[in-house]
Scaffold this motif. Structure first.
Motif, PDB file in Angstrom:
ATOM      1  N   GLY A  35       0.229  -2.617   3.753  1.00 40.28           N
ATOM      2  CA  GLY A  35       0.450  -2.942   2.354  1.00 40.28           C
ATOM      3  C   GLY A  35       0.812  -4.413   2.207  1.00 40.28           C
ATOM      4  O   GLY A  35       0.738  -5.189   3.170  1.00 40.28           O
ATOM      5  N   SER A  39       1.239  -9.501   4.091  1.00 36.15           N
ATOM      6  CA  SER A  39       0.668 -10.769   3.612  1.00 36.15           C
ATOM      7  C   SER A  39       1.698 -11.698   2.977  1.00 36.15           C
ATOM      8  O   SER A  39       1.354 -12.807   2.589  1.00 36.15           O
ATOM      9  N   PRO A  45       2.764 -13.069  -2.715  1.00 37.59           N
ATOM     10  CA  PRO A  45       3.911 -12.203  -3.011  1.00 37.59           C
ATOM     11  C   PRO A  45       3.522 -10.725  -3.017  1.00 37.59           C
ATOM     12  O   PRO A  45       2.382 -10.392  -3.343  1.00 37.59           O
ATOM     13  N   PHE A  47       4.500  -6.699  -4.470  1.00 38.28           N
ATOM     14  CA  PHE A  47       4.852  -6.226  -5.813  1.00 38.28           C
ATOM     15  C   PHE A  47       6.353  -6.062  -5.971  1.00 38.28           C
ATOM     16  O   PHE A  47       6.941  -6.498  -6.939  1.00 38.28           O
ATOM     17  N   SER A  49       9.267  -6.409  -3.780  1.00 37.06           N
ATOM     18  CA  SER A  49      10.464  -7.049  -3.227  1.00 37.06           C
ATOM     19  C   SER A  49      11.276  -7.659  -4.376  1.00 37.06           C
ATOM     20  O   SER A  49      10.709  -8.334  -5.238  1.00 37.06           O
ATOM     21  N   LEU A  54       5.882  -9.767  -7.200  1.00 34.58           N
ATOM     22  CA  LEU A  54       5.154 -10.100  -8.430  1.00 34.58           C
ATOM     23  C   LEU A  54       5.778  -9.454  -9.659  1.00 34.58           C
ATOM     24  O   LEU A  54       5.868 -10.067 -10.713  1.00 34.58           O
ATOM     25  N   HIS A 138      -7.565   0.498  -2.110  1.00 40.30           N
ATOM     26  CA  HIS A 138      -7.434   0.057  -3.501  1.00 40.30           C
ATOM     27  C   HIS A 138      -8.498  -0.971  -3.854  1.00 40.30           C
ATOM     28  O   HIS A 138      -8.320  -1.782  -4.764  1.00 40.30           O
ATOM     29  N   THR A 212       4.588  -1.794   3.782  1.00 41.01           N
ATOM     30  CA  THR A 212       4.296  -1.097   2.518  1.00 41.01           C
ATOM     31  C   THR A 212       5.505  -0.289   2.067  1.00 41.01           C
ATOM     32  O   THR A 212       6.232   0.265   2.907  1.00 41.01           O
ATOM     33  N   THR A 215       4.813   3.776  -2.017  1.00 39.73           N
ATOM     34  CA  THR A 215       5.162   4.367  -3.313  1.00 39.73           C
ATOM     35  C   THR A 215       3.932   4.741  -4.126  1.00 39.73           C
ATOM     36  O   THR A 215       4.044   5.428  -5.134  1.00 39.73           O
ATOM     37  N   GLN A 237      10.580  -4.044   6.061  1.00 49.65           N
ATOM     38  CA  GLN A 237      11.929  -4.523   5.719  1.00 49.65           C
ATOM     39  C   GLN A 237      12.871  -3.385   5.391  1.00 49.65           C
ATOM     40  O   GLN A 237      14.082  -3.550   5.441  1.00 49.65           O
ATOM     41  N   VAL A 240      10.870   3.592   4.610  1.00 55.45           N
ATOM     42  CA  VAL A 240      10.065   4.113   3.499  1.00 55.45           C
ATOM     43  C   VAL A 240       9.373   5.422   3.886  1.00 55.45           C
ATOM     44  O   VAL A 240       9.183   5.707   5.065  1.00 55.45           O
ATOM     45  N   GLY A 254      12.660  -4.783   9.651  1.00 52.71           N
ATOM     46  CA  GLY A 254      12.681  -6.244   9.630  1.00 52.71           C
ATOM     47  C   GLY A 254      11.301  -6.764   9.297  1.00 52.71           C
ATOM     48  O   GLY A 254      10.454  -6.032   8.769  1.00 52.71           O
TER      49      GLY A 254
HETATM   50  P1  CNA Z   1       5.004  -3.157  -2.379  1.00 52.66           P
HETATM   51  O1  CNA Z   1       5.295  -1.945  -3.167  1.00 52.66           O
HETATM   52  O2  CNA Z   1       5.251  -4.479  -3.002  1.00 52.66           O
HETATM   53  O3  CNA Z   1       5.859  -3.030  -1.050  1.00 52.66           O
HETATM   54  C1  CNA Z   1       5.907  -4.031  -0.058  1.00 52.66           C
HETATM   55  C2  CNA Z   1       6.763  -3.524   1.086  1.00 52.66           C
HETATM   56  O4  CNA Z   1       6.693  -4.462   2.136  1.00 52.66           O
HETATM   57  C3  CNA Z   1       8.235  -3.345   0.719  1.00 52.66           C
HETATM   58  O5  CNA Z   1       8.719  -2.169   1.315  1.00 52.66           O
HETATM   59  C4  CNA Z   1       8.904  -4.589   1.337  1.00 52.66           C
HETATM   60  O6  CNA Z   1      10.211  -4.347   1.747  1.00 52.66           O
HETATM   61  C5  CNA Z   1       8.015  -4.833   2.526  1.00 52.66           C
HETATM   62  N1  CNA Z   1       7.923  -6.221   2.970  1.00 52.66           N
HETATM   63  C6  CNA Z   1       7.735  -7.329   2.222  1.00 52.66           C
HETATM   64  N2  CNA Z   1       7.617  -8.419   2.992  1.00 52.66           N
HETATM   65  C7  CNA Z   1       7.734  -7.988   4.279  1.00 52.66           C
HETATM   66  C8  CNA Z   1       7.682  -8.622   5.543  1.00 52.66           C
HETATM   67  N3  CNA Z   1       7.485  -9.941   5.661  1.00 52.66           N
HETATM   68  N4  CNA Z   1       7.849  -7.873   6.650  1.00 52.66           N
HETATM   69  C9  CNA Z   1       8.058  -6.531   6.555  1.00 52.66           C
HETATM   70  N5  CNA Z   1       8.095  -5.872   5.387  1.00 52.66           N
HETATM   71  C10 CNA Z   1       7.921  -6.578   4.261  1.00 52.66           C
HETATM   72  O7  CNA Z   1       3.504  -3.181  -1.851  1.00 52.66           O
HETATM   73  P2  CNA Z   1       2.580  -1.946  -1.411  1.00 52.66           P
HETATM   74  O8  CNA Z   1       1.433  -2.536  -0.690  1.00 52.66           O
HETATM   75  O9  CNA Z   1       3.346  -0.876  -0.749  1.00 52.66           O
HETATM   76  O10 CNA Z   1       2.119  -1.385  -2.842  1.00 52.66           O
HETATM   77  C11 CNA Z   1       0.873  -1.033  -3.075  1.00 52.66           C
HETATM   78  C12 CNA Z   1       0.127  -2.012  -3.983  1.00 52.66           C
HETATM   79  C13 CNA Z   1       0.512  -3.441  -3.821  1.00 52.66           C
HETATM   80  C14 CNA Z   1      -1.316  -1.997  -3.634  1.00 52.66           C
HETATM   81  O11 CNA Z   1      -2.044  -1.422  -4.656  1.00 52.66           O
HETATM   82  C15 CNA Z   1      -1.760  -3.448  -3.427  1.00 52.66           C
HETATM   83  O12 CNA Z   1      -3.028  -3.693  -3.964  1.00 52.66           O
HETATM   84  C16 CNA Z   1      -0.749  -4.248  -4.110  1.00 52.66           C
HETATM   85  N6  CNA Z   1      -0.582  -5.665  -3.707  1.00 52.66           N
HETATM   86  C17 CNA Z   1      -1.402  -6.236  -2.801  1.00 52.66           C
HETATM   87  C18 CNA Z   1      -1.237  -7.554  -2.430  1.00 52.66           C
HETATM   88  C19 CNA Z   1      -2.158  -8.151  -1.408  1.00 52.66           C
HETATM   89  O13 CNA Z   1      -3.334  -7.789  -1.370  1.00 52.66           O
HETATM   90  N7  CNA Z   1      -1.666  -9.027  -0.557  1.00 52.66           N
HETATM   91  C20 CNA Z   1      -0.211  -8.320  -3.006  1.00 52.66           C
HETATM   92  C21 CNA Z   1       0.626  -7.699  -3.960  1.00 52.66           C
HETATM   93  C22 CNA Z   1       0.424  -6.362  -4.289  1.00 52.66           C
END
Ligand code: CNA
Length: 280
Positions: A35, A39, A45, A47, A49, A54, A138, A212, A215, A237, A240, A254
């Motif tokens: 997830g 990245s 960013p 969604f 954090s 975002l 997605h 990810t 959720t 981090q 989940v 982490g």
């Molecule tokens: P989310 O819900 O924002 O969750 C991100 C998860 O990653 C959280 O649990 C954070 O604690 C964790 N996290 C953040 N940074 C780090 C890190 N450096 N190391 C370890 N853990 C970290 O995002 P999900 O992907 O779970 O939610 C699903 C959505 C987000 C999808 O539909 C995506 O399309 C969508 N999304 C995608 C991008 C992308 O393509 N890069 C960016 C933003 C959102």
């Protein structure tokens, strides 16, 4: 995590226990689930954090609620917030992280059965994971089409609109509908290939979940589809999706990049990983 329950498959419920399992050649069909968290270190960013995500930064888009930016009904009424965001997320601006290269390394070693990603940034492809190994659950920015007549829309025109933050419209004169990248919005069906591949986690001998919040359904259910006794590793981090509840779950809480480097160290792959990443 209930450490009093002994593992069934791993020798120990630790990174070393997991590395031993991999080095013994018992992880030949690894399913990886990713997830936005993989990245964030690339500069994109996520969604959810707090502060940096975002959703925490969408106020300037004047949305009724944060998820509206990816809501198909809202998009029909007001596509501008989405195109503002698309301008930020569009592929080409960012470099894959060492975590993306780690997934590529699993593929190069012949251990990767499938990568399920929720990301739309295409960084897994850029890291060299072949498209045939990736389920973009997605969707992605790779193609775009009219939301009314479904006619596809040219890549070059799309790039120009994204760069200018203007709204592309269907080129068919009789239509003129809104054009949208083929990323899955709330209220839209996931791609057929997701449903066709949903049986793969049950065939995996190791599941690795990276970055990810687990959720968004139905993706969030994938780790639970692994067989009991199949080790599952979470690098995130936060804890989940109930990971940690099974006897062979290993949690590395982490940062993803740090976590995959520790795993690579434990497997004796660290130099290979860094070289692969440096050459990406
Ligand atoms: P989310 O819900 O924002 O969750 C991100 C998860 O990653 C959280 O649990 C954070 O604690 C964790 N996290 C953040 N940074 C780090 C890190 N450096 N190391 C370890 N853990 C970290 O995002 P999900 O992907 O779970 O939610 C699903 C959505 C987000 C999808 O539909 C995506 O399309 C969508 N999304 C995608 C991008 C992308 O393509 N890069 C960016 C933003 C959102």
């Amino acid at each position: 995590v209930d450490e009093s329950v002994p593992p069934e498959t791993l020798e120990s419920r630790t990174l070393d226990g997991l590395a031993k399992y991999i080095k013994e050649g018992r992880a030949k069909r690894i399913v990886v689930m990713t997830g936005a968290g993989i990245s964030t270190s690339a500069g994109i960013p996520d969604f959810r954090s707090p502060d940096t995500g975002l959703y925490a930064n969408l106020a300037r888009l004047n949305l009724p609620y944060a998820e509206a930016v990816f809501d198909i009904s809202f998009f029909r009424e007001n596509p501008l917030p989405f195109y503002t965001l698309a301008h930020e997320l569009y592929p080409g601006k960012y470099r894959p992280t060492v975590t993306h290269s780690f997934i590529r390394l699993l593929h190069d070693k012949g251990h990767l059965l499938k990568l399920f990603t929720q990301n739309i940034d295409c960084l897994e492809r850029e890291a060299g994971v072949p498209g045939t190994k990736i389920i973009e659950a997605h969707g992605s920015f790779a193609r775009q089409s009219c939301i009314e007549c479904k006619a596809s829309y040219p890549d070059e025109d799309m790039k120009q609109h994204i760069a200018a933050q203007t709204i592309p419209r269907c080129l068919r004169e009789s239509c003129g509908g809104l054009v949208k990248p083929e990323i899955v919005f709330f209220g839209e069906q996931l791609p057929a290939e997701f449903f066709m591949s949903r049986g793969l986690p049950a065939q995996a001998d190791l599941c690795i979940v990276l970055g990810t919040s687990l959720t968004v359904q139905p993706f969030a259910s994938l780790p639970s589809m692994c067989s009991e006794g199949t080790p599952r590793l979470l690098i995130n981090q936060e804890v989940v999706g109930g990971l940690g509840s099974r006897p062979d779950d290993v949690l590395l809480i982490g940062d993803c990049d740090t976590g995959v480097r520790r795993l690579a160290d434990a497997c004796g792959w660290r130099d290979e990983l860094e070289t692969l990443w440096a050459n990406t």
